[in-house]
Motif scaffolding. Structure first.
Motif, PDB file in Angstrom:
ATOM      1  N   GLU A 180       0.794  -1.189  -0.253  1.00  0.00           N
ATOM      2  CA  GLU A 180      -0.023  -0.227   0.024  1.00  0.00           C
ATOM      3  C   GLU A 180       0.818   1.400   0.033  1.00  0.00           C
ATOM      4  OE1 GLU A 180      -3.005  -0.017  -0.424  1.00  0.00           O
ATOM      5  OE2 GLU A 180      -3.210  -2.220  -0.431  1.00  0.00           O
ATOM      6  N   ARG A 181       2.048   1.265   0.388  1.00  0.00           N
ATOM      7  CA  ARG A 181       3.222   2.589   0.443  1.00  0.00           C
ATOM      8  C   ARG A 181       3.020   3.074  -0.846  1.00  0.00           C
ATOM      9  NH1 ARG A 181       8.448   3.679   0.080  1.00  0.00           N
ATOM     10  NH2 ARG A 181       8.893   1.599  -0.500  1.00  0.00           N
ATOM     11  N   PRO A 182       2.485   4.290  -0.991  1.00  0.00           N
ATOM     12  CA  PRO A 182       2.698   5.001  -2.244  1.00  0.00           C
ATOM     13  C   PRO A 182       4.145   5.243  -2.824  1.00  0.00           C
ATOM     14  CG  PRO A 182       1.595   6.353  -0.669  1.00  0.00           C
ATOM     15  CD  PRO A 182       2.406   5.221   0.127  1.00  0.00           C
ATOM     16  N   GLY A 183       4.594   4.741  -4.083  1.00  0.00           N
ATOM     17  CA  GLY A 183       5.878   4.750  -4.559  1.00  0.00           C
ATOM     18  C   GLY A 183       6.648   3.416  -4.223  1.00  0.00           C
ATOM     19  N   SER A 184       6.002   2.465  -3.633  1.00  0.00           N
ATOM     20  CA  SER A 184       6.888   1.179  -3.340  1.00  0.00           C
ATOM     21  C   SER A 184       7.037   0.473  -4.919  1.00  0.00           C
ATOM     22  CB  SER A 184       6.024   0.335  -2.537  1.00  0.00           C
ATOM     23  OG  SER A 184       6.633  -1.141  -2.692  1.00  0.00           O
ATOM     24  N   GLU A 185       8.188  -0.021  -5.190  1.00  0.00           N
ATOM     25  CA  GLU A 185       8.403  -0.682  -6.424  1.00  0.00           C
ATOM     26  C   GLU A 185       8.080  -2.035  -6.471  1.00  0.00           C
ATOM     27  OE1 GLU A 185      12.755  -1.368  -7.077  1.00  0.00           O
ATOM     28  OE2 GLU A 185      12.849  -0.354  -5.056  1.00  0.00           O
ATOM     29  N   PHE A 186       7.510  -2.539  -5.013  1.00  0.00           N
ATOM     30  CA  PHE A 186       7.270  -3.825  -4.823  1.00  0.00           C
ATOM     31  C   PHE A 186       5.947  -4.263  -4.740  1.00  0.00           C
ATOM     32  CE2 PHE A 186      11.581  -3.536  -2.677  1.00  0.00           C
ATOM     33  CZ  PHE A 186      12.238  -4.213  -3.858  1.00  0.00           C
ATOM     34  N   GLY A 187       5.049  -3.194  -4.865  1.00  0.00           N
ATOM     35  CA  GLY A 187       3.607  -3.073  -4.607  1.00  0.00           C
ATOM     36  C   GLY A 187       2.794  -3.922  -5.581  1.00  0.00           C
ATOM     37  N   ALA A 188       3.045  -3.969  -6.972  1.00  0.00           N
ATOM     38  CA  ALA A 188       2.374  -4.914  -7.766  1.00  0.00           C
ATOM     39  C   ALA A 188       2.712  -6.482  -7.606  1.00  0.00           C
ATOM     40  CB  ALA A 188       2.481  -4.433  -9.165  1.00  0.00           C
ATOM     41  N   LEU A 189       3.856  -6.566  -7.555  1.00  0.00           N
ATOM     42  CA  LEU A 189       4.643  -7.859  -7.168  1.00  0.00           C
ATOM     43  C   LEU A 189       3.937  -8.548  -5.992  1.00  0.00           C
ATOM     44  CD1 LEU A 189       6.981 -10.128  -7.744  1.00  0.00           C
ATOM     45  CD2 LEU A 189       8.326  -8.771  -6.173  1.00  0.00           C
ATOM     46  N   ILE A 190       4.040  -7.775  -4.896  1.00  0.00           N
ATOM     47  CA  ILE A 190       3.320  -8.217  -3.664  1.00  0.00           C
ATOM     48  C   ILE A 190       1.894  -8.507  -3.770  1.00  0.00           C
ATOM     49  CG2 ILE A 190       2.815  -7.651  -1.050  1.00  0.00           C
ATOM     50  CD1 ILE A 190       5.470  -6.002  -1.299  1.00  0.00           C
ATOM     51  N   LYS A 191       1.336  -7.731  -4.240  1.00  0.00           N
ATOM     52  CA  LYS A 191      -0.317  -8.110  -4.484  1.00  0.00           C
ATOM     53  C   LYS A 191      -0.576  -9.293  -5.412  1.00  0.00           C
ATOM     54  CE  LYS A 191      -4.395  -5.351  -6.415  1.00  0.00           C
ATOM     55  NZ  LYS A 191      -4.924  -4.048  -6.753  1.00  0.00           N
ATOM     56  N   ASP A 192       0.219  -9.616  -6.455  1.00  0.00           N
ATOM     57  CA  ASP A 192       0.013 -10.676  -7.174  1.00  0.00           C
ATOM     58  C   ASP A 192       0.463 -12.060  -6.496  1.00  0.00           C
ATOM     59  OD1 ASP A 192      -0.364 -11.667  -9.911  1.00  0.00           O
ATOM     60  OD2 ASP A 192       1.520 -12.448 -10.049  1.00  0.00           O
ATOM     61  N   CYS A 193       1.678 -11.902  -5.777  1.00  0.00           N
ATOM     62  CA  CYS A 193       1.852 -13.256  -4.764  1.00  0.00           C
ATOM     63  C   CYS A 193       0.801 -13.393  -3.686  1.00  0.00           C
ATOM     64  CB  CYS A 193       3.185 -12.839  -4.056  1.00  0.00           C
ATOM     65  SG  CYS A 193       4.556 -12.884  -5.224  1.00  0.00           S
ATOM     66  N   ILE A 194       0.448 -12.407  -2.895  1.00  0.00           N
ATOM     67  CA  ILE A 194      -0.519 -12.452  -1.790  1.00  0.00           C
ATOM     68  C   ILE A 194      -1.859 -13.204  -2.744  1.00  0.00           C
ATOM     69  CG2 ILE A 194      -2.164 -11.425  -0.388  1.00  0.00           C
ATOM     70  CD1 ILE A 194       0.332  -9.745   0.688  1.00  0.00           C
ATOM     71  N   LYS A 195      -2.377 -12.630  -3.481  1.00  0.00           N
ATOM     72  CA  LYS A 195      -3.754 -13.163  -4.145  1.00  0.00           C
ATOM     73  C   LYS A 195      -3.439 -14.653  -4.616  1.00  0.00           C
ATOM     74  CE  LYS A 195      -7.643 -12.038  -6.153  1.00  0.00           C
ATOM     75  NZ  LYS A 195      -7.722 -12.304  -7.788  1.00  0.00           N
ATOM     76  N   ASN A 196      -2.327 -15.018  -5.205  1.00  0.00           N
ATOM     77  CA  ASN A 196      -2.090 -16.546  -5.450  1.00  0.00           C
ATOM     78  C   ASN A 196      -1.471 -17.206  -4.455  1.00  0.00           C
ATOM     79  OD1 ASN A 196      -2.982 -16.501  -8.607  1.00  0.00           O
ATOM     80  ND2 ASN A 196      -1.345 -14.768  -8.153  1.00  0.00           N
ATOM     81  N   GLY A 197      -1.373 -16.999  -3.156  1.00  0.00           N
ATOM     82  CA  GLY A 197      -0.825 -17.587  -2.257  1.00  0.00           C
ATOM     83  C   GLY A 197       0.709 -18.043  -2.416  1.00  0.00           C
ATOM     84  N   ALA A 198       1.382 -17.321  -3.480  1.00  0.00           N
ATOM     85  CA  ALA A 198       2.621 -17.694  -3.637  1.00  0.00           C
ATOM     86  C   ALA A 198       3.465 -16.601  -2.419  1.00  0.00           C
ATOM     87  CB  ALA A 198       3.083 -17.096  -4.805  1.00  0.00           C
ATOM     88  N   ILE A 199       4.907 -16.986  -2.579  1.00  0.00           N
ATOM     89  CA  ILE A 199       5.928 -16.652  -1.497  1.00  0.00           C
ATOM     90  C   ILE A 199       6.508 -15.246  -2.210  1.00  0.00           C
ATOM     91  CG2 ILE A 199       7.931 -17.048  -0.225  1.00  0.00           C
ATOM     92  CD1 ILE A 199       5.404 -18.639   0.753  1.00  0.00           C
TER      93      ILE A 199
END
Ligand code: UDP
Ligand code: MG
Length: 338
Positions: A180-199
Motif C-alpha cells: 500500500e505504500r505510495p511509490g513502492s516498487e514492489f507493490g504490484a509484485l506483492i499484490k500478485d503473490c498474496i492473491k495467488n498464495g505464492a511467496i
C-alpha cells in the motif's frame, strides 16, 4: 599480499617458459629433429606427391643406381618426436613451478594460530566469508511463529505480546503495508503473490523485517523489555528465507509451530473472510495457500525439527486452550518468565 605473490610467481614462470622456449628453438636450429613445426611429419601427411626429393619412399626410385652413396636413413619416428616437444616444455614449466612454489612457501611467515577470523597479519582469508548478522542472538531474541493459513498464529502472538512483552512482527502485515505504500516498487509484485498464495521473493520480506526490527530497537524507551524480543509471525515460509534471515539478520532461538488440520483452517479462513477484507481469504486463494504451505513451508518446519528448535502445539482446540499449552511448552523450553 597473496595476489601479488601469485603475480610474481606467474611472472617468474613466464620468464622460465620463454627461456626454455629460446633454448629449444636454438636446439631446433642446430638439430632439425627438434624443429618445432615438425616439417618432416607434416610433409609425410602432405598432399605434395613428392615432398622430399631425397626421400627413398617412392617405390619407383628403386631404379636409382646402386653406385650412388646410400641415402641418409629417414628420420626415426619423426611423428612422435614432434609430439614430444610440447611435453618437454610442459614438464619444464611444471618442474619450475614446483620449485618456485616450494621456495615461496618456505619464505612465507607462519599463519598466526589465533583461531579468530580476520586477525592481524593473517595471510590466508578467514575460513568463511559469511556476513555477520545485523543483530546478535545474545542481545536480540527471535522466535519464528509458523503454521498453516488460519492456524491461529496471529491470535496466539497477540496473547504472548500482552503477557510477556514481545514485539509482534507479522511478515504478511509488513508485506501488505509495503504493497500500500505510495511509490513502492514492489507493490504490484506483492499484490500478485498474496492473491495467488505464492511467496514474495525473500529479499523483500527479509529487508522489511530487518527494517522493522531496527526501527523497534531504535525507538524503544531505555530498558524496554519487549524491544529486543521478537515474535516473527508467518515467517520463514521457505528455506531460502530461513537461511538468509539467520545469516544476515539474526539467528532464531526457536520455532513455535501451530499444527492444525486443513479442514479446520479452511473453516476459520472462510469465516474470517466475511469481514477481513483480505484479498486472499477466498476459496480459490485459500486452496493455493494450503498447497504452498504443504510444499514449501513444511520443509522449513522439518528443517528446524531436525535441529531440535521446534515447539509444536496442537492448534485445533479453542484459543484459550492453545495458549495454555503454548505457555507451558515455552516455559519448559526457555524457562519461567521466558
Ligand atoms: N507472504 C509471503 N512471505 C512471507 C509471509 C507472507 O510471501 O514470508 C505472503 C504470502 O502470499 C501469504 C500472504 O503473504 O499467503 C499472507 O500471509 P499471512 O502471514 O498474513 O497469512 P496467514 O498465515 O496469517 O493467513
Ligand atoms: Mg496471520
Amino acid at each position: 599480499m597473496a595476489a601479488s605473490m601469485h603475480r610474481q610467481t606467474w611472472r617468474q614462470l613466464m620468464r622460465l617458459h620463454s627461456q626454455r622456449t629460446a633454448t629449444l628453438t636454438a636446439t631446433a636450429r642446430t638439430c632439425p629433429r627438434f624443429l618445432p613445426v615438425a616439417a618432416p611429419a607434416r610433409r609425410s601427411y602432405s598432399s605434395n606427391p613428392n615432398p622430399n626429393p631425397n626421400s627413398n619412399s617412392n617405390p619407383n626410385s628403386g631404379s636409382s643406381s646402386s653406385s650412388n652413396p646410400p641415402p641418409p636413413p629417414p628420420p626415426r619416428n619423426s611423428g612422435q618426436e614432434v609430439k614430444f616437444w610440447p611435453f618437454a616444455v610442459l614438464i619444464a614449466i611444471a618442474s619450475g613451478a614446483y620449485v618456485l612454489l616450494t621456495r615461496t612457501r618456505q619464505e612465507m611467515p607462519a599463519r598466526p594460530n589465533s583461531g579468530a577470523s580476520g586477525g592481524r597479519g593473517q595471510l590466508l582469508p578467514p575460513p568463511s566469508n559469511k556476513p555477520t548478522p545485523a543483530f546478535s542472538p545474545r542481545d536480540v531474541t527471535v522466535l519464528f511463529v509458523l503454521g498453516g493459513p488460519g492456524a491461529g498464529k496471529g491470535t496466539q502472538c497477540a496473547r504472548l505480546v500482552s503477557e510477556y512483552g514481545f514485539t509482534h512482527l507479522s511478515a504478511g502485515d509488513l508485506l501488505r503495508a509495503e504493497q500500500e505504500r505510495p511509490g513502492s516498487e514492489f507493490g504490484a509484485l506483492i499484490k500478485d503473490c498474496i492473491k495467488n498464495g505464492a511467496i514474495v521473493p525473500m529479499e523483500v520480506t527479509v529487508q522489511l523485517l530487518e527494517n522493522a526490527m531496527a526501527e523497534t530497537i531504535r525507538s524503544a524507551p531505555k530498558g524496554s523489555k519487549s524491544a529486543a524480543r521478537f515474535l516473527i509471525d508467518g515467517f520463514p515460509r521457505k528455506m531460502d528465507q530461513a537461511l538468509k534471515f539467520e545469516e544476515v539478520v539474526c539467528p532464531a532461538k526457536l520455532v513455535l509451530f501451530f499444527d492444525c488440520p486443513e479442514a479446520e483452517m479452511e473453516r476459520r479462513l472462510m469465516e474470517r473472510g466475511k469481514t477481513s477484507g483480505r484479498a486472499d481469504d477466498n476459496a480459490e486463494s485459500i486452496r493455493k495457500r494450503f498447497r504452498t504451505f504443504v510444499e514449501t513451508s513444511m520443509p522449513v518446519v522439518e528443517h528446524y525439527e531436525k535441529e531440535g528448535r521446534v515447539i509444536k502445539v496442537d492448534a485445533t482446540p479453542t484459543p484459550d486452550d492453545v495458549y495454555k499449552d503454548t505457555k507451558g511448552k515455552l516455559v519448559k523450553f526457555l524457562g519461567e518468565g521466558f
